[in-house]
Enzyme design. Sequence first.
Site, mmCIF file in Angstrom:
data_model
loop_
_atom_site.group_PDB
_atom_site.id
_atom_site.type_symbol
_atom_site.label_atom_id
_atom_site.label_comp_id
_atom_site.label_asym_id
_atom_site.label_seq_id
_atom_site.Cartn_x
_atom_site.Cartn_y
_atom_site.Cartn_z
ATOM 1 N N HIS A 1 0.802 1.021 -16.140
ATOM 2 C CA HIS A 1 1.431 0.862 -14.586
ATOM 3 C C HIS A 1 3.279 0.858 -14.505
ATOM 4 O O HIS A 1 3.700 0.102 -15.021
ATOM 5 C CB HIS A 1 1.076 -0.716 -14.513
ATOM 6 C CG HIS A 1 1.400 -1.416 -13.094
ATOM 7 N ND1 HIS A 1 0.439 -1.791 -12.151
ATOM 8 C CD2 HIS A 1 2.687 -1.179 -12.151
ATOM 9 C CE1 HIS A 1 1.006 -2.403 -10.981
ATOM 10 N NE2 HIS A 1 2.342 -1.890 -11.092
ATOM 11 N N HIS B 1 5.826 3.045 -11.844
ATOM 12 C CA HIS B 1 6.061 3.490 -10.444
ATOM 13 C C HIS B 1 6.951 4.719 -10.378
ATOM 14 O O HIS B 1 8.209 4.347 -10.930
ATOM 15 C CB HIS B 1 6.606 2.643 -9.363
ATOM 16 C CG HIS B 1 5.445 1.698 -8.960
ATOM 17 N ND1 HIS B 1 4.442 1.935 -7.913
ATOM 18 C CD2 HIS B 1 4.914 0.293 -9.566
ATOM 19 C CE1 HIS B 1 3.711 0.812 -7.752
ATOM 20 N NE2 HIS B 1 3.989 0.055 -8.795
ATOM 21 N N ASP C 1 8.953 6.204 -8.157
ATOM 22 C CA ASP C 1 10.026 5.794 -7.538
ATOM 23 C C ASP C 1 10.825 4.647 -7.757
ATOM 24 O O ASP C 1 11.617 4.108 -7.228
ATOM 25 C CB ASP C 1 9.726 5.770 -5.896
ATOM 26 C CG ASP C 1 8.451 4.593 -5.629
ATOM 27 O OD1 ASP C 1 7.697 4.489 -6.633
ATOM 28 O OD2 ASP C 1 8.473 3.825 -4.574
ATOM 29 N N GLY D 1 1.843 -2.545 -2.102
ATOM 30 C CA GLY D 1 2.219 -3.110 -0.978
ATOM 31 C C GLY D 1 2.206 -4.777 -1.060
ATOM 32 O O GLY D 1 1.487 -5.216 -1.630
ATOM 33 N N HIS E 1 -3.555 -3.337 -6.926
ATOM 34 C CA HIS E 1 -2.399 -4.339 -7.130
ATOM 35 C C HIS E 1 -3.134 -5.532 -6.625
ATOM 36 O O HIS E 1 -3.514 -5.736 -5.293
ATOM 37 C CB HIS E 1 -1.175 -3.933 -6.173
ATOM 38 C CG HIS E 1 -0.331 -3.008 -6.879
ATOM 39 N ND1 HIS E 1 -0.375 -1.893 -7.010
ATOM 40 C CD2 HIS E 1 1.042 -3.318 -7.352
ATOM 41 C CE1 HIS E 1 0.460 -1.259 -7.745
ATOM 42 N NE2 HIS E 1 1.388 -2.051 -7.941
ATOM 43 N N GLU F 1 -0.662 -10.693 -7.744
ATOM 44 C CA GLU F 1 1.054 -10.585 -8.215
ATOM 45 C C GLU F 1 1.588 -11.775 -7.471
ATOM 46 O O GLU F 1 1.888 -12.876 -8.029
ATOM 47 C CB GLU F 1 1.566 -9.239 -8.056
ATOM 48 C CG GLU F 1 3.161 -9.275 -8.429
ATOM 49 C CD GLU F 1 3.487 -7.849 -8.019
ATOM 50 O OE1 GLU F 1 4.732 -7.804 -8.418
ATOM 51 O OE2 GLU F 1 3.027 -7.179 -6.995
ATOM 52 N N ASP G 1 6.323 -1.468 -14.788
ATOM 53 C CA ASP G 1 6.336 -1.325 -13.210
ATOM 54 C C ASP G 1 7.279 -0.576 -12.614
ATOM 55 O O ASP G 1 7.103 0.545 -12.195
ATOM 56 C CB ASP G 1 6.479 -2.965 -12.889
ATOM 57 C CG ASP G 1 6.089 -3.358 -11.404
ATOM 58 O OD1 ASP G 1 5.437 -2.339 -10.919
ATOM 59 O OD2 ASP G 1 6.244 -4.186 -10.751
#
Length: 362
Positions: free
Chosen positions: A21, A23, A25, A179, A206, A209, A298
């Site tokens: 996991h 990202h 970006d 999102g 996701h 969370e 993350d």
Amino acid sequence: MGRVTTPTHDQVLRAPKVLLHDHLDGGLRPQTVLELAADCGHPLPADDADSLGRWFAEAADSGSLVRYLETFDHTVAVMQTAAALSRVARECVEDLAADGVVYAEVRYAPEQHVGGGLTLDEVVGAVQEGFDAGVAAAGGSIVVRQLLTAMRHQARSMEIAELAVAWRDRGVAGFDIAGAEAGYPPTRHLDAFEYLQRENFHFTIHAGEAFGLPSIWQALQWCGADRLGHGVRIVDDITVDDDGNAKLGRLAAYVRDKRIPLEMCPASNVQTGAVTSIAEHPIGLLTRLRFRVTVNTDNRLMSGTSMTDEMCSLVEAFGYGLEDLRWFTINAMKSSFLPFDERLEIIDGVVKPGYAALLGEA
């Protein structure tokens, strides 16, 4: 788990690690953000790498979701050309390899990178080119796959699911949605998940969370997720009495019994307020109860973290030894979206020998 051998920072750095996991970006180098922003004329809140790195960390750590999300406005803005995407992807792989990561699944949302005129297909191609270059630069010490993410508040999930399947044998191992959870349940994208199931394709969601058990339940029982992105709120379905005895509710028991992997991201969860501290993170309880726990980063830039940092924080908070870190790592490799024989090859040929060597030093 037998005797506890408390590892040093250097040993954790050298230990083979598996990341599910992360990202794309959320992991840029500050210097790269500066240079790419200069290329495309994007204004930034700081004009040198150190200050910019601090700004990202402080904004992400502010307790304000608005400021946290603002950080991604800057990284995504500088990732709108094929050259920029390839560079970010290559540096991502180089940074992970330097951190001892031997297998990684890196996710991003192609739909967020078409502002400069690229097609979705060109976005995936540019990222793959960067990953291939990074793996070559690392001497093949790391295996990397893409996860294509659809944004849950948009309506392009079927398009992204089809894109992921089209690239399945060319570097894309799975699909994801991300999102805001509240108000955007995964069931809005049921057609995409049903399509992926018919195509025998892997996907993670996701869930659990910021939002609670309903999000996890929907991700699993309606959408059929293979893994849970975060899944930290599964702890809401576990009751612990004064003697430390745990009673699992129906959903928590299902997650544990079915060995559904939890992609846990401790540092990120503290930042977003999902938990108050690493020491109080449910990862401790879930590990004790033998859920399929994995450790992840993350967003490495926003959290100022790495796999080594994440694992060292768990060693400090929970007294974990090398044996525990090996357990997390094997959990993650078992839970990856690679074919079974390739998973086994990395577990038996890389992870176990790597930890055996470190344990031999103790």
